[in-house]
Motif scaffolding. Structure first.
Motif, PDB file in Angstrom:
ATOM      1  N   LYS A   1      -0.951  -2.626  -6.312  1.00  0.00           N
ATOM      2  CA  LYS A   1      -0.842  -3.210  -4.796  1.00  0.00           C
ATOM      3  C   LYS A   1      -1.302  -4.879  -4.865  1.00  0.00           C
ATOM      4  CE  LYS A   1      -3.722  -3.336  -1.429  1.00  0.00           C
ATOM      5  NZ  LYS A   1      -4.699  -2.776  -0.606  1.00  0.00           N
ATOM      6  N   GLU A   2      -2.256  -4.952  -5.578  1.00  0.00           N
ATOM      7  CA  GLU A   2      -2.740  -6.560  -5.549  1.00  0.00           C
ATOM      8  C   GLU A   2      -1.423  -7.406  -6.292  1.00  0.00           C
ATOM      9  OE1 GLU A   2      -5.209  -7.903  -4.146  1.00  0.00           O
ATOM     10  OE2 GLU A   2      -5.690  -5.962  -3.336  1.00  0.00           O
TER      11      GLU A   2
ATOM     12  N   LYS B   1       0.908  -1.030   0.047  1.00  0.00           N
ATOM     13  CA  LYS B   1       0.034  -0.141  -0.071  1.00  0.00           C
ATOM     14  C   LYS B   1       0.934   1.159   0.049  1.00  0.00           C
ATOM     15  CE  LYS B   1      -4.042   1.828   2.301  1.00  0.00           C
ATOM     16  NZ  LYS B   1      -3.724   2.819   3.466  1.00  0.00           N
TER      17      LYS B   1
ATOM     18  N   ASP C   1      -4.760   0.247  -7.034  1.00  0.00           N
ATOM     19  CA  ASP C   1      -5.169  -0.569  -6.209  1.00  0.00           C
ATOM     20  C   ASP C   1      -4.709  -1.963  -6.958  1.00  0.00           C
ATOM     21  OD1 ASP C   1      -6.367   0.375  -4.110  1.00  0.00           O
ATOM     22  OD2 ASP C   1      -8.351   0.457  -4.797  1.00  0.00           O
ATOM     23  N   GLU C   2      -4.730  -1.849  -8.250  1.00  0.00           N
ATOM     24  CA  GLU C   2      -4.316  -3.175  -9.052  1.00  0.00           C
ATOM     25  C   GLU C   2      -2.873  -3.272  -8.905  1.00  0.00           C
ATOM     26  OE1 GLU C   2      -6.153  -1.832 -12.923  1.00  0.00           O
ATOM     27  OE2 GLU C   2      -6.345  -3.933 -13.247  1.00  0.00           O
TER      28      GLU C   2
END
Ligand code: NAP
Ligand code: FE
Length: 369
Positions: free
Chosen positions: A363-364, A337, A360-361
């Motif tokens: 981070k994943e 993050k 967010d992608e």
């Protein structure tokens, strides 16, 4: 077929092109600074060829060989000061992407010795850059034909590029023989970089048929080399395969220069900065996810890519993943993050990716590595 392409470098290619064309140095001035790294340019013979050519033409030269991998802005500013103090007329950068990119910025700094890192990034450049000659020695970045210089900022050690007309070489020498001395590790990572350039450019919104024609020439040449490296973990490619990889990387660079990069490069920079993973492997760590998104968002272009490659999706993915070999980074959620915070407000390379891409992608994906 709407396009607007600017590629102002004179490209001189082929075996022994530096020595055969030494006369072109004469038009650039009487004194030059060679910008390079510690070993590569000496090992591959490019430094000898350039110094012999300069001597043939009666041109004085100095050597600044302090360029490190992922070159620092401070090294570039130091090179610029050396140019100004010695009334240097032009710069010759010899090496892989690191010395070539550094040389581009040294040529700018050499004409503007009092400016700072902020001026460089804000493009506050009152005096035009010195003429610049690029001599490539790796087969990957295509920096010989791109108007971009990727530097590492000393303050936060992040990689950030500058781009513009002054980031092209005045002349680029393209002689694949210099790449023959690359180690297996450098060969693999630079070939993967070229592969990343091809796929990122191929699916870019800016990819016109003309740009894709470069990608179509690059893809078989680069993938043939990658397949060989995958099939032969103990053997180095022969000279003809190395030639293919080199010219493939140049075609890939020409496509990249028109289309721009996508998210694998941006997130890849972060892997290099934080985990020391070489540039090419850091970019292709995200190739499988990138290709998956390309397949669902650009199915026609995806089928065309596989048809040009002549290999199945599974074969391509196996070769790229095995050579990339980035795993077990164990990046937990909190660190992931933190690392992705910088993209919270978006990123132009994310927008240039098939189907878009978000922090967010990123981070994943990091948590899965
Ligand atoms: P590099 O960082 O220039 O060089 C990697 C290593 O290979 C260095 O140890 C270098 O030695 C050595 N080496 C270079 N040529 C050699 C040869 N012929 N024989 C033996 N060793 C050799 O690697 P690169 O992958 O070419 O460049 C990566 C940089 O380019 C990154 O900073 C990346 O962000 C940037 N890049 C720029 C563009 C662009 O369009 N401008 C595109 C993609 C990537 P020395 O240190 O002694 O030279
Ligand atoms: Fe790259």
């Amino acid at each position: 077929m709407n396009f607007n392409i600017f590629m102002p470098a004179r490209l001189i290619g082929g075996k022994d092109c530096v020595i055969k064309n030494s006369g072109v140095f004469r038009d650039l001035g009487q004194k030059c600074l060679i910008v390079t790294g510690k070993n590569g340019a000496r090992l591959c013979g490019a430094l000898d060829d350039v110094t012999n050519a300069l001597r043939n033409e009666g041109i004085e030269y100095g050597i600044f060989d302090e360029i490190q991998e992922n070159p620092l802005v401070s090294s570039v500013l130091k090179g610029g000061k050396i140019c100004a103090e010695n009334n240097i007329d032009f710069v010759v950068a010899i090496g892989g992407g690191s010395p070539l990119d550094a040389g581009k910025a040294v040529a700018i700094a050499g004409a503007n010795p009092d400016f700072t890192m902020a001026d460089l990034y804000n493009r506050k450049i009152p005096v035009s850059a010195l003429p610049l000659v690029l001599v490539g020695t790796t087969a990957g970045t295509g920096s010989e034909v791109t108007g971009v210089s990727v530097l590492t900022k000393d303050d936060d050690m992040t990689k950030k590029s500058i781009g513009g007309a002054d980031c092209y070489g005045t002349i680029s020498f393209l002689d694949p023989k210099y790449t023959y001395s690359m180690s297996r590790g450098v060969t693999v990572s630079t070939a993967l970089d070229a592969f990343a350039h091809i796929i990122e450019g191929w699916f870019s919104k800016k990819c016109t048929p003309l740009a894709r024609s470069y990608g179509k020439m690059a893809l078989p040449l680069v993938f043939k080399g990658l397949k060989f490296l995958y099939d032969n973990p103990e053997t180095l490619p022969c000279e003809s395969l190395r030639d293919d990889l080199y010219y493939g990387s140049i075609y890939a660079g020409l496509q990249l220069n028109i289309c721009g990069a996508a998210f694998p490069h941006t997130v890849g920079y972060m892997l290099t900065e934080n985990f020391g993973i070489p540039h090419g492997r850091a970019c292709t760590a995200f190739a499988p996810y990138f290709l998956m998104k390309a397949k669902s968002n650009c199915p026609r272009e995806y089928s065309e890519l596989l048809a040009v490659l002549g290999y199945s999706e599974t074969e391509v993915s196996e070769v790229i993943s095995a050579l990339t070999d980035v795993e077990n980074l164990n990046i937990g959620e909190a660190r992931a993050k933190d690392l992705c915070e910088r993209w919270a407000g978006g990123n132009k390379n994310f927008d240039n990716s098939p189907g878009g891409f978000t922090a967010d992608e990123a981070k994943e994906l990091l948590m899965k590595l």
